[in-house]
Scaffold this motif. Structure first.
Motif, short mmCIF file in Angstrom:
data_model
loop_
_atom_site.label_atom_id
_atom_site.label_comp_id
_atom_site.label_asym_id
_atom_site.label_seq_id
_atom_site.Cartn_x
_atom_site.Cartn_y
_atom_site.Cartn_z
N TYR A 12 23.00 30.83 28.95
CA TYR A 12 24.24 30.70 29.36
C TYR A 12 24.30 30.50 30.91
O TYR A 12 23.80 31.18 31.60
N TYR A 55 26.84 29.02 34.43
CA TYR A 55 28.35 28.69 34.75
C TYR A 55 28.27 28.11 36.43
O TYR A 55 27.42 28.66 37.12
N TYR A 103 31.54 28.34 39.24
CA TYR A 103 32.85 28.67 39.55
C TYR A 103 33.00 28.10 41.04
O TYR A 103 32.19 27.99 41.87
N LEU A 105 36.62 29.07 36.88
CA LEU A 105 35.52 28.49 36.27
C LEU A 105 35.53 26.83 36.20
O LEU A 105 36.57 26.43 35.75
N TYR A 144 30.50 25.11 32.16
CA TYR A 144 29.53 25.93 31.89
C TYR A 144 28.61 25.46 30.94
O TYR A 144 28.94 24.18 30.26
N TYR A 172 25.86 26.15 27.54
CA TYR A 172 25.37 26.85 26.65
C TYR A 172 23.64 26.72 26.13
O TYR A 172 23.59 26.98 25.13
N LYS A 220 33.85 22.20 29.64
CA LYS A 220 34.65 22.25 30.81
C LYS A 220 35.40 23.67 30.89
O LYS A 220 35.56 24.39 29.75
N GLU A 265 38.38 25.68 33.53
CA GLU A 265 39.64 25.58 33.78
C GLU A 265 40.01 24.65 35.09
O GLU A 265 41.20 24.19 34.80
N PHE A 279 30.03 29.07 43.36
CA PHE A 279 29.08 30.25 42.72
C PHE A 279 28.46 29.71 41.57
O PHE A 279 29.36 29.48 40.56
N SER A 286 24.77 34.47 32.27
CA SER A 286 24.97 35.55 31.47
C SER A 286 23.93 36.19 30.64
O SER A 286 23.30 35.15 29.99
N ALA A 331 23.48 39.72 27.97
CA ALA A 331 24.03 40.74 27.30
C ALA A 331 25.13 41.50 28.07
O ALA A 331 25.34 42.58 28.66
N HIS A 332 26.23 40.63 27.87
CA HIS A 332 27.52 41.06 28.23
C HIS A 332 27.80 41.00 30.18
O HIS A 332 28.81 41.31 30.42
N GLU A 333 26.64 40.81 30.58
CA GLU A 333 26.72 40.76 31.93
C GLU A 333 26.57 39.52 32.67
O GLU A 333 25.87 38.68 32.19
N GLN A 334 27.49 39.22 33.86
CA GLN A 334 27.25 37.66 34.51
C GLN A 334 26.43 38.36 35.76
O GLN A 334 26.88 39.17 36.32
N PHE A 392 25.39 36.71 39.34
CA PHE A 392 25.93 35.47 40.34
C PHE A 392 24.86 35.36 41.42
O PHE A 392 24.14 36.01 41.92
N TYR A 398 35.93 43.72 31.19
CA TYR A 398 34.88 43.73 32.15
C TYR A 398 35.41 44.11 33.31
O TYR A 398 36.62 43.67 33.97
N TYR A 433 34.33 43.82 37.50
CA TYR A 433 33.36 43.34 38.42
C TYR A 433 33.83 43.63 39.83
O TYR A 433 35.10 43.79 39.98
N TYR A 438 28.45 42.96 38.49
CA TYR A 438 28.91 43.67 37.23
C TYR A 438 29.08 45.07 37.49
O TYR A 438 28.03 45.74 38.21
N TYR A 496 31.31 33.89 27.21
CA TYR A 496 31.82 34.88 28.42
C TYR A 496 32.55 33.94 29.46
O TYR A 496 32.17 34.07 30.51
#
Lengths: 110, 111
Positions: A31, A33, A35, A45, A48, A50, A57, A59, A90, A94, A96-99, A101, B34, B36, B46, B97
């Motif tokens: 993944y 992204y 921003y 965002l 992104y 996958y 798309k 937002e 930016f 991602s 494991a639940h973390e992004q 940057f 979450y 950040y 994070y 995410y």
């Protein structure tokens, strides 16, 4: 350090010109992204991805396109830059639940 | 994804605990919380995340209310380096995410 680089780090361009920003990762994460961040605002965002050739798309996607032909690279293109696209961009991955940057690209459209 | 509400700014004395609140009253049962932070113009970093239970790591603690409609990020001993904008984000487990950042809380740690 998730091995994310962005290029260029700074760019000034004229209204109406095409611009491509590059995000490169070294960890093979699925993944990615893009921003944008404007003064006094949080990140929004744009698009992104996958997977290779799989994008969607966010937002604020109008005026932007993306491509991902390799796992490690995610390109953001402004087909015809406008002054409203002056921003800090930016890239993130991602895992494991973390992004994580990248350092950001400061784009100024004059 | 649920939206969040945070105070615009907070001050905290150096060495004291910083407690940053977040309301997420429309959170769904499978959405995570979450946190950040963003220091100056760097990319966000994070801090921690949780679903139902309280969580702690080397940076902070996350307290989620039983009804999950609000949470608090706790920095136990704030330092000047913790001065930053803190974002509370709620996002589903879809794997993509897709975060909605909001404007966050500007925390200033005072010497």
């Amino acid at each position: 350090d998730a091995g994310i680089t962005q290029s260029p780090r700074h760019k000034v361009t004229e209204t109406g010109t095409p611009v491509t920003l590059r995000c490169h990762q070294t960890e093979n994460h699925r993944y990615m992204y893009w921003y944008r961040q404007d003064p006094g605002h949080g990140l929004r965002l744009i698009h992104y991805s996958y997977g290779v050739k799989d994008t969607d798309k966010g937002e604020v996607s109008d005026g932007y396109s993306v491509s991902r032909s390799k796992t490690e690279d995610f390109l953001l293109t402004l087909e015809s830059a406008t002054s409203s696209q002056t921003s800090v961009y930016f890239c993130a991955i991602s895992w494991a639940h973390e992004q994580y940057f990248g350092p950001g690209t400061r784009l100024t459209v004059t | 994804d649920a939206k969040t509400t945070q105070p615009t700014s907070m001050d905290c004395a150096e060495g004291r605990a910083a407690n940053l609140p977040c309301n997420h009253s429309t959170i769904s049962g499978n959405e995570y919380v979450y946190w950040y932070r963003q220091i100056h113009s760097q990319g966000p970093q994070y801090i921690i995340h949780g679903l139902k239970n309280n969580e702690t790591n080397e940076m902070a603690s996350l307290i989620i209310t039983e009804d999950r409609k609000s949470s608090t990020l706790i920095l136990p001993h704030a330092t000047l380096r913790d001065t930053a904008v803190y974002y509370c984000i709620v996002s589903g487990p879809s794997g993509t995410y897709k975060y909605i950042f909001g404007t966050g809380t500007r925390l200033k740690v005072l010497a």
